[in-house]
Design an enzyme around this catalytic site. Structure first.
Site, PDB file in Angstrom:
ATOM      1  N   ASP A 344      74.480  27.043 -77.642  1.00  0.00           N
ATOM      2  CA  ASP A 344      74.989  27.984 -76.644  1.00  0.00           C
ATOM      3  C   ASP A 344      76.246  28.656 -77.196  1.00  0.00           C
ATOM      4  O   ASP A 344      77.298  28.055 -77.197  1.00  0.00           O
ATOM      5  CB  ASP A 344      75.261  27.289 -75.309  1.00  0.00           C
ATOM      6  CG  ASP A 344      75.974  25.937 -75.444  1.00  0.00           C
ATOM      7  OD1 ASP A 344      75.919  25.301 -76.523  1.00  0.00           O
ATOM      8  OD2 ASP A 344      76.575  25.506 -74.451  1.00  0.00           O
ATOM      9  N   GLU A 532      85.355  21.840 -85.173  1.00  0.00           N
ATOM     10  CA  GLU A 532      84.053  21.818 -84.505  1.00  0.00           C
ATOM     11  C   GLU A 532      83.005  22.565 -85.322  1.00  0.00           C
ATOM     12  O   GLU A 532      81.848  22.170 -85.391  1.00  0.00           O
ATOM     13  CB  GLU A 532      84.201  22.465 -83.121  1.00  0.00           C
ATOM     14  CG  GLU A 532      82.918  22.593 -82.338  1.00  0.00           C
ATOM     15  CD  GLU A 532      83.094  23.461 -81.104  1.00  0.00           C
ATOM     16  OE1 GLU A 532      82.343  23.246 -80.142  1.00  0.00           O
ATOM     17  OE2 GLU A 532      83.952  24.369 -81.110  1.00  0.00           O
TER      18      GLU A 532
END
Length: 582
Positions: A344, A532
């Protein structure tokens, strides 16, 4: 129907909110024609007391009066941007009173503007240094400063790996909840491992790579606890939610729990966890094989991410409001389904390949999801063989073979030597270049005659960049597109290539691992942080794009780095100098 009941909580079945019990999994296996594996009906009761399970389910439903999509409190707070920097802040706040009282007072007062901000201060605990009092940072009982596997690495990889190992102390939490209905956070019996940054709870698919890192670090007890928490979730709620919050119970994430159990067993040979996991993994499998997640293509059964939810995601309310305003509420089920995918967001889910307003996720049969379903059936078959239930093992082995046939018939493209997502409404493959096209390597779905072509296709795809595999070649500003690279994608492709026993494929696997570890290491040297995601076009640079600012920590990045360092004994050498880093 029973199957509809099983999937309602994930948004795949389209029914009212309700929860799965193990008996429902058994019934659904029968209804689907899968059959109940021999011995399932003789298994002992599951481990959580029925009363406790009931209490936790009710508490989550009560918390949803405030934090889930139909709540007028949620709608008002998010629409008025009481927390303008991040929609997720509000839905993570503990309540100072019972949700029914807060809802009643909200309806009586109808606060807006400054009065609404006063109302929030009156009834909700503030975050302190981006954390809440319902999560307590702890040092895991099995944490070791110098794990033996990391001590064996060559320098400078050893010192870096030990520094990554030390980060576990800052990512492990214990839930501290005395009144569960006053929290969106789901209570967990065992410590959880959070990714880091704004992600203050456990996440489903992240945890496979976190567990891999924990096991390399010798933290077997912590890894087992993380897996046990997910098994508890299936037992209580019928689903492993996207993350450990009540508002995440409307969707799951890529189904990798069987992979966690498999990996844990490979390190520990602990059959007791496998035995507990089997009926719950069967329940998860049955849940995915019911409702509208299942599609029939060319006579084959495959899966997609699916949702019927037409309200904004609680944690991304304003972002979804803006998307719906531009495209209509009918786009929101596709947004929810994309969030369930873990990607996403990405051009993979966008009709025009650029704008989220054109999301068509529910119309896509994804390569990676069906690879995960194949591996899940294969893992369950192995677990049954391990525990002596050969008839059940045969059932799931047959399911895995049927899935393999479906993937090869519908998603494999022989002329392009890779697998492509499939557009249901158009009845054709979608030839977008993405790392997901090569995830079937992780499941050994390329035979020996195909492997060289697949490896060459990967090399010629423009996915391999100076700092690893970029997610797609599309530049959209979405975080699961170019130029970002993500740790789990690197790991699956590298593992797939390295398990082929083909020297050429293995050489490419080492190249990818070398570049990824090198960019992780250089970023670490410059900033002292693990990111991340990374910009694969620039060595040592963090990634960007998406709905929130880039995060550090970072659970799965740490886990993959440790797994790859352990596999190669450090940063792997690259034989072909054209792929070596300066």
């Amino acid at each position: 129907s029973v199957c509809g009941t099983m999937t309602a909580v994930t948004g795949r079945g389209g029914g009212p909110r309700c929860f799965l019990f193990a008996v429902a999994a058994t019934a659904c296996l029968l209804l689907l024609g899968i059959g109940v594996p021999a011995g399932l009906e003789q298994r002992p009761p599951l481990s959580l007391a029925t009363e406790l399970s009931h209490d936790l389910k009710i508490a989550a439903e009560r918390a949803c009066l405030i934090f889930c999509a139909d709540s007028p409190v949620l709608g008002a707070v998010q629409s008025e941007a009481v927390f303008p920097s991040d929609s997720k802040v509000f839905v993570d706040l503990p309540m100072k009173a019972d949700p029914e009282e807060i809802l009643e007072q909200f309806r009586l007062r109808q606060p807006t503007g400054d009065a609404l901000r006063v109302f929030v201060k009156e009834y909700f605990e503030p975050l302190q240094n981006s954390s809440a009092p319902d999560l307590i940072a702890i040092v895991p009982v099995d944490f070791c400063e110098r794990p033996s596997r990391l001590q064996q690495l060559e320098q400078p990889a050893r010192d870096w790996a030990l520094a990554i190992n030390n980060i576990w102390k800052s990512l492990v939490r214990r839930t501290n909840i005395s009144v569960p209905e006053r929290h969106s956070l789901l209570s967990a019996r065992h410590p959880i491992v959070v990714p880091g940054g704004r992600f203050r709870e456990s996440y489903y698919w992240d945890s496979f790579w976190i567990i891999g890192g924990l096991l390399v670090s010798g933290m077997h007890s912590t890894a087992r606890g993380v897996i046990s928490n997910f098994l508890d979730s299936i037992e209580i709620f019928g689903v492993v939610p996207n993350g450990g919050r009540a508002y995440y119970l409307t969707r799951s994430q890529p189904p990798l729990l069987s992979e966690m159990v498999r990996l844990y067993f490979e390190y520990t040979r602990d059959v007791s966890l496998v035995d507990r996991a089997i009926p719950l993994l069967e329940a998860e499998y049955a849940s995915w094989m019911s409702g509208q997640s299942v599609v029939q293509i060319k006579g084959h059964t495959l899966n997609r991410y699916f949702s019927r939810i037409t309200t904004p995601r609680p944690e991304s309310w304003r972002e979804d409001e803006a998307t719906a305003k531009a495209a209509g509420m009918e786009v929101l089920p596709n947004v929810h389904a994309a969030a369930e995918s873990g990607w996403d967001f990405s051009s993979r889910w966008l009709d025009n390949g650029i704008n989220l307003t054109t999301a068509v996720t529910c119309d896509v049969v994804p390569v990676d999801l069906n690879t995960f379903m194949y591996r899940m059936a294969r893992n369950i078959a192995k677990f049954h063989s391990l525990t002596g239930n050969l008839s059940a093992a045969s059932v799931f082995s047959n399911l895995a073979e049927k899935r393999k046939s479906a993937i090869q018939s519908v998603l494999w493209n022989a002329s392009m030597n890779q697998w492509f997502d499939f557009r249901i409404s158009r009845g054709e493959q979608r030839p977008e270049v993405a790392v997901s096209n090569f995830i079937p390597l992780w499941a050994n779905l390329a035979d020996s005659a195909e492997l060289r072509g697949v490896t060459d296709a990967l090399l010629s795809s423009d996915l391999l960049q100076p700092a690893g595999l970029q997610t797609t070649v599309a530049v959209t500003g979405q975080q699961w597109d170019s130029p970002n690279g993500w740790a789990p994608l690197q790991h699956m492709v590298v593992e797939g290539l390295m398990t082929t026993n083909d020297p050429y494929a293995q050489q490419v696997g080492r190249r990818i691992a070398h570049r990824w570890l090198q960019t992780n290491f250089e970023a670490w040297q410059k900033t002292g942080a693990m990111y991340e995601k990374y910009d694969t076009g620039h060595m040592g640079s963090g990634g960007g794009g998406g709905e929130y600012t880039p995060q550090t920590g970072f659970g799965w990045t740490n886990g993959v780095a440790l797994m790859l360092l352990d596999k190669f004994g450090g940063v792997p050498p690259v034989a072909d100098s054209s792929f070596a880093m300066a």
